[in-house]
Design an enzyme around this catalytic site. Structure first.
Site, short mmCIF file in Angstrom:
data_model
loop_
_atom_site.label_atom_id
_atom_site.label_comp_id
_atom_site.label_asym_id
_atom_site.label_seq_id
_atom_site.Cartn_x
_atom_site.Cartn_y
_atom_site.Cartn_z
N ASN A 25 -1.34 -2.30 13.71
CA ASN A 25 -2.79 -2.07 13.81
C ASN A 25 -3.12 -0.79 14.59
O ASN A 25 -3.94 0.01 14.14
CB ASN A 25 -3.47 -3.28 14.47
CG ASN A 25 -3.30 -4.53 13.64
OD1 ASN A 25 -2.81 -4.47 12.51
ND2 ASN A 25 -3.69 -5.67 14.17
N GLN A 76 -7.14 -1.98 5.03
CA GLN A 76 -6.12 -1.20 4.33
C GLN A 76 -6.73 -0.44 3.14
O GLN A 76 -6.23 0.61 2.72
CB GLN A 76 -5.02 -2.14 3.85
CG GLN A 76 -3.92 -1.46 3.07
CD GLN A 76 -2.79 -2.43 2.76
OE1 GLN A 76 -2.07 -2.85 3.65
NE2 GLN A 76 -2.66 -2.79 1.51
N SER A 98 -15.02 26.51 -26.06
CA SER A 98 -15.11 25.25 -26.79
C SER A 98 -14.03 25.24 -27.86
O SER A 98 -13.73 26.28 -28.46
CB SER A 98 -16.49 25.13 -27.44
OG SER A 98 -16.44 24.23 -28.51
N ASN A 144 -18.31 28.33 -21.08
CA ASN A 144 -18.84 27.26 -20.23
C ASN A 144 -18.42 27.41 -18.77
O ASN A 144 -17.38 27.97 -18.46
CB ASN A 144 -18.34 25.90 -20.73
CG ASN A 144 -18.74 25.64 -22.17
OD1 ASN A 144 -19.78 26.11 -22.61
ND2 ASN A 144 -17.91 24.93 -22.89
N LYS A 199 -7.88 3.67 2.75
CA LYS A 199 -7.15 4.92 2.48
C LYS A 199 -7.48 5.57 1.14
O LYS A 199 -7.67 6.80 1.12
CB LYS A 199 -5.65 4.71 2.68
CG LYS A 199 -5.31 4.79 4.15
CD LYS A 199 -4.03 4.13 4.52
CE LYS A 199 -4.16 3.42 5.86
NZ LYS A 199 -4.86 2.11 5.80
N TYR A 225 -8.96 -6.37 13.75
CA TYR A 225 -8.36 -5.89 12.50
C TYR A 225 -8.43 -6.95 11.41
O TYR A 225 -8.26 -8.14 11.66
CB TYR A 225 -6.89 -5.49 12.73
CG TYR A 225 -6.23 -5.02 11.44
CD1 TYR A 225 -6.36 -3.71 11.00
CD2 TYR A 225 -5.51 -5.92 10.65
CE1 TYR A 225 -5.78 -3.30 9.80
CE2 TYR A 225 -4.94 -5.52 9.45
CZ TYR A 225 -5.08 -4.20 9.03
OH TYR A 225 -4.52 -3.80 7.85
N SER A 275 0.83 -1.22 0.00
CA SER A 275 0.00 0.00 0.00
C SER A 275 0.86 1.26 0.00
O SER A 275 0.34 2.36 0.19
CB SER A 275 -0.92 0.00 1.22
OG SER A 275 -0.16 -0.13 2.40
N THR A 335 -39.21 27.60 -7.10
CA THR A 335 -39.60 26.27 -6.63
C THR A 335 -39.92 25.49 -7.90
O THR A 335 -40.41 26.07 -8.88
CB THR A 335 -40.84 26.29 -5.71
OG1 THR A 335 -41.93 26.82 -6.44
CG2 THR A 335 -40.60 27.15 -4.47
N HIS A 336 -39.61 24.21 -7.91
CA HIS A 336 -39.82 23.36 -9.10
C HIS A 336 -39.12 23.93 -10.34
O HIS A 336 -39.58 23.72 -11.46
CB HIS A 336 -41.30 23.17 -9.43
CG HIS A 336 -42.13 22.81 -8.24
ND1 HIS A 336 -42.34 21.51 -7.84
CD2 HIS A 336 -42.78 23.59 -7.35
CE1 HIS A 336 -43.11 21.51 -6.76
NE2 HIS A 336 -43.38 22.76 -6.43
N LYS A 378 -18.92 29.75 -27.41
CA LYS A 378 -19.22 29.11 -26.12
C LYS A 378 -18.46 29.73 -24.95
O LYS A 378 -17.32 30.12 -25.06
CB LYS A 378 -18.87 27.61 -26.17
CG LYS A 378 -19.76 26.78 -27.05
CD LYS A 378 -21.20 26.69 -26.56
CE LYS A 378 -21.36 25.83 -25.33
NZ LYS A 378 -21.22 24.41 -25.61
N GLU A 414 -19.15 22.51 -13.14
CA GLU A 414 -19.50 21.16 -13.62
C GLU A 414 -18.57 20.12 -12.99
O GLU A 414 -19.01 19.02 -12.62
CB GLU A 414 -19.42 21.10 -15.14
CG GLU A 414 -20.55 21.87 -15.81
CD GLU A 414 -20.39 21.96 -17.33
OE1 GLU A 414 -19.65 21.15 -17.91
OE2 GLU A 414 -21.03 22.84 -17.93
#
Ligand code: ARG
Length: 460
Positions: A114, A326, A281, A289, A329, A321, A27, A159-160, A287, A294
């Site tokens: 551990n 492991q 773009s 963006n 992480k 353990y 690891s 709303t909506h 464009k 996003e």
């Protein structure tokens, strides 16, 4: 093919560990990020061992000096952790052995990887919780300054995703302030559970050596020490809670991103993102963006995924353990980094946005979203709300059919819908008048927003 290096646990085996098995279980590539915490934990452990007379003070000094040098070596890139060392704990211990010889082995007296890895994880979490809290605080400061700048700017509340009522833009920004405030409260609450030392639990059952876990806890600035050694090495609740808190933060950011993406679109046109924070773009020259928003929205999916990863890793694990743990992480590190990065960049993005006030003023003055004001006007004239709603509905239909906006409908025409209408209806139809007239606690009125700003400044 077998492995050439000696691993920490190999004494009982006659055959070296298979290289592919080691490669699979190593690891180092991930947990090398914990090297500072590992050295911090080992230093505290060794200090405690010397204080309790378990090892000599000279040996402790030698070890600690060696650890300090290793930290510098890792920091400068002079020591590059190698996957063959299995994990960062082994990297450090092996390097210590190279430096000071057999005394290095004393570092592990009364300790197992551990409780070592559980300690490192808690130190890491504590550091990241503080960093995340600081990032959220800056976000809140930015939101308060936005609320101050745009306190008297009128926008549509939705709303909506339908225009609902005109509100102060400040009120909108302060809604997010409140969301991030709860996020910070969640982190502070979690910190109480994170800041407990597992060091001294050893493998899981404690030790026959006269360790002083309270002292190691104190040296590491933990608030308290574990009360059950099995739980101390097996608990990963704190990681799940942390990623859950991150998920909530990301969900809030994702909603904010969505608003920003919509509002900056040509169709809405409420908000301008400055060129420094917009993208173009490669094909369509016109464009502009909102890629940053996003990406934040996209990273939310990653963090949610990590939450499910962690819950699934822990599901059904027998005490105490297990090596499965492991795998905690990558989701932990990724969530912490993604969330802190997202909060930080989104705050900067906000600083690079401006509301298109002229356009908003024009749109809000002409809009049907003032219909609720008509209904409430009639209620003030004692018409039951249900009837007021019906009358107003008819007026809305009339407005759509004739193309006359609500302020353009004449008083005579209003009177055909209800005798209760008088010339003061036109005052009610001004968005700023409607906002000012809001009387209730925590409403969108300019005065309420002013109070909220003062309170927010006090709360940050
Ligand atoms: N690299 C391991 C982890 O992160 C350290 C603990 C290893 N313990 C063990 N009993 N094999 O979980």
């Amino acid at each position: 093919m077998s492995n050439k290096k000696e691993l920490l646990w190999q004494s009982r085996f006659s055959e070296p560990f298979d290289r592919d098995a080691l490669r699979f279980s190593s690891s180092v590539h991930v947990d090398k990020a914990l090297y500072k915490e590992d050295i911090q934990g080992s230093t505290a452990h060794v200090t405690m061992l010397a204080e309790e007379g378990i090892i000599d003070r000279d040996e402790a000094e030698l070890i600690i000096r060696g650890l300090q040098e290793i930290e510098t070596e890792l920091e400068s890139g002079q020591l590059v952790p190698h996957w063959e060392d299995e994990d960062i704990h082994t990297v450090i211990e092996n390097r210590l052995k190279e430096k000071i010889g057999a005394t290095a082995g004393k570092i592990h007296s009364g300790r197992s990887r551990n409780d070592q890895v559980a300690t490192d994880t808690r130190l890491y979490l504590r550091r990241q919780i503080r960093a995340l809290d600081a990032a959220l605080k800056t976000m809140q400061q930015t939101l308060v300054s936005k609320a101050e700048t745009y306190r008297e700017t009128i926008i549509f509340g939705y709303t909506h995703l339908q225009r609902a009522q005109p509100i102060s833009a400040g009120h909108y920004y302060l809604a997010y302030f409140n969301m991030f405030r709860r996020d910070r409260q969640r982190l502070q609450d979690l910190l109480k559970r994170v800041n407990i030392s597992p060091l001294g639990a050893a493998a899981f059952a404690g030790s026959t050596l006269p360790l002083n876990p309270k002292r190691s806890a104190e040296l590491l600035d933990f608030d308290d020490v574990f009360s059950n050694s099995i739980d101390a090495v097996s608990d990963r609740d704190i990681i799940i809670e942390f990623i859950s808190a991150c998920s909530m933060i990301m969900m809030h950011l994702s909603r904010f991103s969505e608003d920003l993406i919509l509002w900056s679109s040509y169709e809405f046109g409420y908000l301008e993102i400055s060129d420094a924070f917009a993208t173009g773009s490669s094909l369509m020259p016109q464009k502009k963006n909102a890629d940053i928003a996003e990406l934040v929205r996209g990273k939310t999916g990653r963090v949610y995924g990590s939450l499910i990863t962690m819950l699934t890793i822990m599901k059904g694990l027998p005490l105490s353990y297990n090596r499965d743990m492991q795998e905690d992480k990558p989701p932990l590190f990724d969530s912490a980094e993604s969330t802190i990065d997202s909060v930080t960049i989104f705050t900067k993005l906000l600083d690079h946005t401006t509301l298109r006030e002229e356009r908003l003023a024009k749109l809000t003055t002409e809009d049907l979203s003032l219909a609720t004001e008509i209904a409430e006007y009639l209620v003030r004239k004692q018409l039951p709300f249900r009837d007021a709603h019906r009358v107003t509905g008819k007026i809305v239909t009339f407005s759509i059919a004739t193309g006359k906006t609500l302020p353009k409908i004449s008083l005579d025409e209003y009177k055909t819908f209800s005798e209760l209408f008088d010339s003061d209806i036109y005052d009610a139809l001004k968005p700023e008048a409607s906002i000012k007239a809001k009387q209730t606690h925590g409403s969108c009125s300019f005065l309420s927003v002013e109070r909220q700003i003062a309170e927010a400044k006090f709360l940050i």
